[in-house]
Design an enzyme around this catalytic site. Structure first.
Site, PDB file in Angstrom:
ATOM      1  N   LYS A 170     -29.714  12.798  -4.414  1.00 22.47           N
ATOM      2  CA  LYS A 170     -30.273  11.478  -4.708  1.00 22.47           C
ATOM      3  C   LYS A 170     -29.794  11.091  -6.096  1.00 22.47           C
ATOM      4  O   LYS A 170     -30.312  11.560  -7.105  1.00 22.47           O
ATOM      5  CB  LYS A 170     -31.798  11.547  -4.658  1.00 22.47           C
ATOM      6  CG  LYS A 170     -32.515  10.260  -4.306  1.00 22.47           C
ATOM      7  CD  LYS A 170     -32.351   9.123  -5.296  1.00 22.47           C
ATOM      8  CE  LYS A 170     -33.114   9.281  -6.588  1.00 22.47           C
ATOM      9  NZ  LYS A 170     -32.798   8.181  -7.558  1.00 22.47           N
ATOM     10  N   GLY A 201     -32.063   5.772  -3.633  1.00 16.41           N
ATOM     11  CA  GLY A 201     -33.422   5.242  -3.653  1.00 16.41           C
ATOM     12  C   GLY A 201     -33.963   5.190  -5.068  1.00 16.41           C
ATOM     13  O   GLY A 201     -33.328   5.675  -6.012  1.00 16.41           O
ATOM     14  N   GLY A 203     -36.301   6.412  -7.880  1.00 17.28           N
ATOM     15  CA  GLY A 203     -36.870   7.733  -8.178  1.00 17.28           C
ATOM     16  C   GLY A 203     -38.358   7.871  -7.874  1.00 17.28           C
ATOM     17  O   GLY A 203     -38.756   8.700  -7.047  1.00 17.28           O
ATOM     18  N   PRO A 204     -39.196   7.081  -8.531  1.00 20.42           N
ATOM     19  CA  PRO A 204     -40.638   7.271  -8.318  1.00 20.42           C
ATOM     20  C   PRO A 204     -41.091   6.974  -6.886  1.00 20.42           C
ATOM     21  O   PRO A 204     -42.168   7.411  -6.480  1.00 20.42           O
ATOM     22  CB  PRO A 204     -41.275   6.276  -9.297  1.00 20.42           C
ATOM     23  CG  PRO A 204     -40.213   6.026 -10.320  1.00 20.42           C
ATOM     24  CD  PRO A 204     -38.902   6.142  -9.607  1.00 20.42           C
ATOM     25  N   VAL A 206     -39.054   7.566  -3.877  1.00 14.94           N
ATOM     26  CA  VAL A 206     -38.617   8.637  -2.962  1.00 14.94           C
ATOM     27  C   VAL A 206     -38.986  10.018  -3.494  1.00 14.94           C
ATOM     28  O   VAL A 206     -39.050  10.984  -2.728  1.00 14.94           O
ATOM     29  CB  VAL A 206     -37.089   8.574  -2.681  1.00 14.94           C
ATOM     30  CG1 VAL A 206     -36.745   7.289  -1.952  1.00 14.94           C
ATOM     31  CG2 VAL A 206     -36.273   8.733  -3.951  1.00 14.94           C
ATOM     32  N   GLY A 207     -39.261  10.109  -4.792  1.00 13.79           N
ATOM     33  CA  GLY A 207     -39.539  11.398  -5.422  1.00 13.79           C
ATOM     34  C   GLY A 207     -40.646  12.194  -4.740  1.00 13.79           C
ATOM     35  O   GLY A 207     -40.466  13.375  -4.417  1.00 13.79           O
ATOM     36  N   GLU A 245     -33.516  20.229 -16.062  1.00 11.19           N
ATOM     37  CA  GLU A 245     -32.677  20.073 -17.258  1.00 11.19           C
ATOM     38  C   GLU A 245     -33.083  18.745 -17.863  1.00 11.19           C
ATOM     39  O   GLU A 245     -32.789  17.692 -17.293  1.00 11.19           O
ATOM     40  CB  GLU A 245     -31.190  20.027 -16.882  1.00 11.19           C
ATOM     41  CG  GLU A 245     -30.676  21.238 -16.146  1.00 11.19           C
ATOM     42  CD  GLU A 245     -30.589  22.487 -17.008  1.00 11.19           C
ATOM     43  OE1 GLU A 245     -30.652  22.365 -18.255  1.00 11.19           O
ATOM     44  OE2 GLU A 245     -30.458  23.569 -16.432  1.00 11.19           O
ATOM     45  N   CYS A 279     -27.353  14.687 -23.017  1.00 15.25           N
ATOM     46  CA  CYS A 279     -28.653  15.332 -23.269  1.00 15.25           C
ATOM     47  C   CYS A 279     -28.554  16.359 -24.395  1.00 15.25           C
ATOM     48  O   CYS A 279     -29.519  16.601 -25.097  1.00 15.25           O
ATOM     49  CB  CYS A 279     -29.210  15.948 -21.998  1.00 15.25           C
ATOM     50  SG  CYS A 279     -28.006  16.823 -21.036  1.00 15.25           S
ATOM     51  N   GLU A 379     -36.320  11.665 -28.127  1.00 18.53           N
ATOM     52  CA  GLU A 379     -34.943  11.487 -27.669  1.00 18.53           C
ATOM     53  C   GLU A 379     -34.646   9.984 -27.587  1.00 18.53           C
ATOM     54  O   GLU A 379     -35.334   9.246 -26.892  1.00 18.53           O
ATOM     55  CB  GLU A 379     -34.756  12.131 -26.295  1.00 18.53           C
ATOM     56  CG  GLU A 379     -33.342  11.983 -25.778  1.00 18.53           C
ATOM     57  CD  GLU A 379     -33.082  12.800 -24.520  1.00 18.53           C
ATOM     58  OE1 GLU A 379     -33.781  12.565 -23.519  1.00 18.53           O
ATOM     59  OE2 GLU A 379     -32.190  13.667 -24.554  1.00 18.53           O
TER      60      GLU A 379
HETATM   61  P1  NAI Z   1     -35.150   9.130 -15.255  1.00 21.42           P
HETATM   62  O1  NAI Z   1     -35.538  10.519 -15.502  1.00 21.42           O
HETATM   63  O2  NAI Z   1     -36.193   8.160 -14.785  1.00 21.42           O
HETATM   64  O3  NAI Z   1     -33.952   9.092 -14.174  1.00 21.42           O
HETATM   65  C1  NAI Z   1     -33.166  10.197 -13.821  1.00 21.42           C
HETATM   66  C2  NAI Z   1     -33.234  10.441 -12.324  1.00 21.42           C
HETATM   67  O4  NAI Z   1     -34.576  10.763 -11.975  1.00 21.42           O
HETATM   68  C3  NAI Z   1     -32.872   9.245 -11.458  1.00 21.42           C
HETATM   69  O5  NAI Z   1     -32.172   9.690 -10.325  1.00 21.42           O
HETATM   70  C4  NAI Z   1     -34.223   8.692 -11.054  1.00 21.42           C
HETATM   71  O6  NAI Z   1     -34.163   7.993  -9.842  1.00 21.42           O
HETATM   72  C5  NAI Z   1     -35.001   9.973 -10.879  1.00 21.42           C
HETATM   73  N1  NAI Z   1     -36.458   9.858 -10.967  1.00 21.42           N
HETATM   74  C6  NAI Z   1     -37.198   9.105 -11.821  1.00 21.42           C
HETATM   75  N2  NAI Z   1     -38.506   9.286 -11.600  1.00 21.42           N
HETATM   76  C7  NAI Z   1     -38.615  10.177 -10.580  1.00 21.42           C
HETATM   77  C8  NAI Z   1     -39.715  10.762  -9.883  1.00 21.42           C
HETATM   78  N3  NAI Z   1     -40.956  10.453 -10.193  1.00 21.42           N
HETATM   79  N4  NAI Z   1     -39.450  11.636  -8.886  1.00 21.42           N
HETATM   80  C9  NAI Z   1     -38.191  11.947  -8.559  1.00 21.42           C
HETATM   81  N5  NAI Z   1     -37.108  11.413  -9.183  1.00 21.42           N
HETATM   82  C10 NAI Z   1     -37.319  10.542 -10.171  1.00 21.42           C
HETATM   83  O7  NAI Z   1     -34.484   8.594 -16.557  1.00 21.42           O
HETATM   84  P2  NAI Z   1     -34.332   7.086 -17.066  1.00 21.42           P
HETATM   85  O8  NAI Z   1     -35.611   6.335 -16.917  1.00 21.42           O
HETATM   86  O9  NAI Z   1     -33.173   6.488 -16.408  1.00 21.42           O
HETATM   87  O10 NAI Z   1     -34.018   7.335 -18.600  1.00 21.42           O
HETATM   88  C11 NAI Z   1     -35.091   7.516 -19.529  1.00 21.42           C
HETATM   89  C12 NAI Z   1     -34.762   8.545 -20.567  1.00 21.42           C
HETATM   90  O11 NAI Z   1     -34.571   9.808 -19.952  1.00 21.42           O
HETATM   91  C13 NAI Z   1     -33.480   8.339 -21.349  1.00 21.42           C
HETATM   92  O12 NAI Z   1     -33.663   7.420 -22.379  1.00 21.42           O
HETATM   93  C14 NAI Z   1     -33.214   9.728 -21.821  1.00 21.42           C
HETATM   94  O13 NAI Z   1     -34.005   9.990 -22.963  1.00 21.42           O
HETATM   95  C15 NAI Z   1     -33.680  10.605 -20.694  1.00 21.42           C
HETATM   96  N6  NAI Z   1     -32.569  11.048 -19.838  1.00 21.42           N
HETATM   97  C16 NAI Z   1     -32.086  12.318 -19.993  1.00 21.42           C
HETATM   98  C17 NAI Z   1     -31.002  12.734 -19.265  1.00 21.42           C
HETATM   99  C18 NAI Z   1     -30.435  14.112 -19.397  1.00 21.42           C
HETATM  100  O14 NAI Z   1     -29.261  14.292 -19.179  1.00 21.42           O
HETATM  101  N7  NAI Z   1     -31.249  15.114 -19.679  1.00 21.42           N
HETATM  102  C19 NAI Z   1     -30.307  11.837 -18.336  1.00 21.42           C
HETATM  103  C20 NAI Z   1     -30.930  10.553 -18.188  1.00 21.42           C
HETATM  104  C21 NAI Z   1     -32.017  10.182 -18.935  1.00 21.42           C
END
Ligand code: NAI
Ligand code: MG
Length: 473
Positions: A170, A201, A203-204, A206-207, A245, A279, A379
């Site tokens: 996903k 989809g 995230g929140p 389909v999660g 991660e 990250c 971050e």
């Molecule tokens: P996010 O964590 O919401 O998105 C990353 C993935 O998680 C996407 O595929 C999203 O659809 C999925 N996701 C989100 N909520 C979920 C849930 N409840 N259940 C299952 N899957 C879910 O990150 P976002 O909102 O795009 O970015 C916010 C912050 O997150 C960034 O500013 C950064 O600080 C951090 N981030 C860190 C990353 C890393 O490489 N460790 C990568 C992306 C964001």
């Protein structure tokens, strides 16, 4: 415009049950550049059932069989490297001339490395009175972010395949396109039906299904700490393995007798690469106070040497942020830093000169940052560096570890020995000494709130393994 209207489930391109679609925006132009379907619960359950049905046969293949599929997939990914880079540049803005090396080719090499690692699954360890066997953990949900959308996907798919797991991928809402290419690659090489399934989809939405369904055995996730917590909660009632991660606020420690110019060049470019959306970025530069002002003026210069602009222009060294929303998150932090009393050395919230649209920001450096400030603790995930002075090495190490995160770190000191002595005291999953480069051969993962697993390298496959002891003679 690229329009996808099917998911890859059980080896077939299938029309979704859901009729909802999602528009993808090119962050360099603010224009719609692609469209994908949005899965509902029925679509998620279909994907899970497909992966479950494929597991018995796939987990019974030999390591050699799986290894052949991995090599074939890597060959075919290489054939499609240009398309992969185009897809990534279009959706998240990584400069196109940098994208193959930063986001694509190394990932494909890293994928191939897992062909050999499949063999570890067949090693039977004989101990006194019992054997220890390795078995694949089962059906895995793989949820990936938008900053390195291909590499992070491969960091999960490669060990999962090598171990004999089946999976549902996903991708992030912003960057789904390379995942469709990966699915086409698996279709082309004849990977058995249902081993790899793809859906897109929110995230929140389909999660809870993808991370909570009883037929899922493991979730591997890279992204925000917020989503990592929600995923863990969804997975808790059925005791799934959850590998996370997450974020970071990684320190670079520069001692007074280090090669200052080399250290500052390394640190600033490490952050500005991928527009600060890495990250493991070294976003806190900790410098001995005796060379601090000199380091700040060097950092300003290195930051300003970047050319911010159109990702399709070969002169560009830094593209836009991945989305308008990510830009606004970063702008809020820049405002917060100014309000907290940090000194803005270069950059800021204005559009870089010459640009009028797109999610652009200039490389931004804050000096006189105190490690208690929000900008030093949270971050930011953008091209923003906090420079913090320390009194002596002990104080430098204390500041380095004074964070809830622990993903990466780096040290520049007089020589390798002195740097290693500091490296051993830093609580982080990686430490780069004297300007070392990232490699997917080394285990990668976090201490503390940066996560709980290790990806890449030999260690990457262990997340996907169950250990079984067979006792008796
Ligand atoms: P996010 O964590 O919401 O998105 C990353 C993935 O998680 C996407 O595929 C999203 O659809 C999925 N996701 C989100 N909520 C979920 C849930 N409840 N259940 C299952 N899957 C879910 O990150 P976002 O909102 O795009 O970015 C916010 C912050 O997150 C960034 O500013 C950064 O600080 C951090 N981030 C860190 C990353 C890393 O490489 N460790 C990568 C992306 C964001
Ligand atoms: Mg989100």
């Amino acid at each position: 415009m690229k329009k996808h209207d099917k998911f890859f489930l059980n080896g077939l391109w299938v029309s979704p049950d859901s009729t909802q679609v999602h528009e993808i925006i090119n962050p360099a132009t603010d224009e719609v550049c692609a469209e994908v379907p949005l899965a509902n619960e029925i679509d998620c359950v279909r994907a899970i059932e497909s992966a479950r049905a494929a597991f018995p046969a796939w987990s019974s293949t030999t390591a050699n069989e799986r290894s052949d599929f991995i090599h074939k997939a890597a060959d075919e990914l290489l054939n499609r490297a240009d398309e992969l880079a185009d897809a990534i540049t279009l959706t998240m803005g990584c400069p196109r001339h940098i994208c193959p090396n930063l986001q694509v080719l190394g990932s494909i090499q890293a994928f191939r490395a897992y062909a050999d690692r499949a063999k570890t699954m067949e090693e039977i360890e004989q101990r006194k009175g019992f054997q220890v066997l390795k078995e694949p953990v089962g059906v895995c949900t793989l949820i990936t972010p938008w900053n390195y959308p291909l590499s992070i996907l491969i960091g999960k798919v490669a060990p999962a395949l090598a171990a004999g797991c089946t999976m549902i991928a996903k991708p992030a809402e912003q960057t789904p396109l390379q995942d469709f290419i990966v699915a086409e690659v698996f279709e082309k090489i004849g990977l058995p039906d249902g081993v790899f399934n793809l859906l897109t989809g929110i995230g929140p939405e389909v999660g809870p299904v993808l991370c909570g369904h009883p037929e899922i055995d493991m979730v591997s996730f890279t992204g925000s700490t917020r989503a990592g917590v929600q995923i863990t909660e969804s997975a808790a009632p059925t005791i799934k393995r959850v590998c996370l991660e997450l974020g970071g606020k990684s320190p670079l420690v520069i001692t007074k007798d280090a090669d200052l110019a080399a250290a500052v060049q390394y640190g600033v470019q490490n952050v500005m690469m991928n527009t600060g959306q890495t990250c493991s970025a070294l976003t806190r530069i900790l410098v001995d106070e005796s060379v601090y002002e000199e380091a700040v003026s060097m950092a300003k210069q290195v930051a300003e040497d970047n050319i911010v602009g159109d990702p399709l222009d070969p002169q560009t060294t830094m593209g836009p942020l991945s989305s308008a929303s990510q830009k606004s998150t970063v702008v809020n932090y820049i405002r917060k830093g100014i309000a907290e009393g940090a000194r803005l050395v270069t950059g800021g919230e204005e559009m870089p000169t010459g640009l009028t649209q797109g999610a652009y920001l200039a490389p931004t450096i804050f000096a006189d940052v105190n490690n208690q400030m929000n900008i030093a603790q949270e971050e930011i995930f953008g091209p923003v560096i906090c420079m913090i002075p320390f009194r002596d090495e002990g104080h430098g190490v204390e500041l380095a570890n004074d964070t809830v995160y622990g993903l990466s770190s780096a040290v520049f000191a007089k020589d390798r020995e002195s740097a290693l002595a500091i490296a051993r005291k830093i609580k982080a999953g990686q430490c780069f000494v004297q300007g070392a480069n990232f490699t997917t051969d080394a285990p990668f993962g976090g201490y503390k709130r940066s996560g709980n697993g290790r990806e890449w390298g030999e260690e990457g496959i262990s997340e996907f393994i169950e250990i079984k002891a067979v006792l008796g003679r």
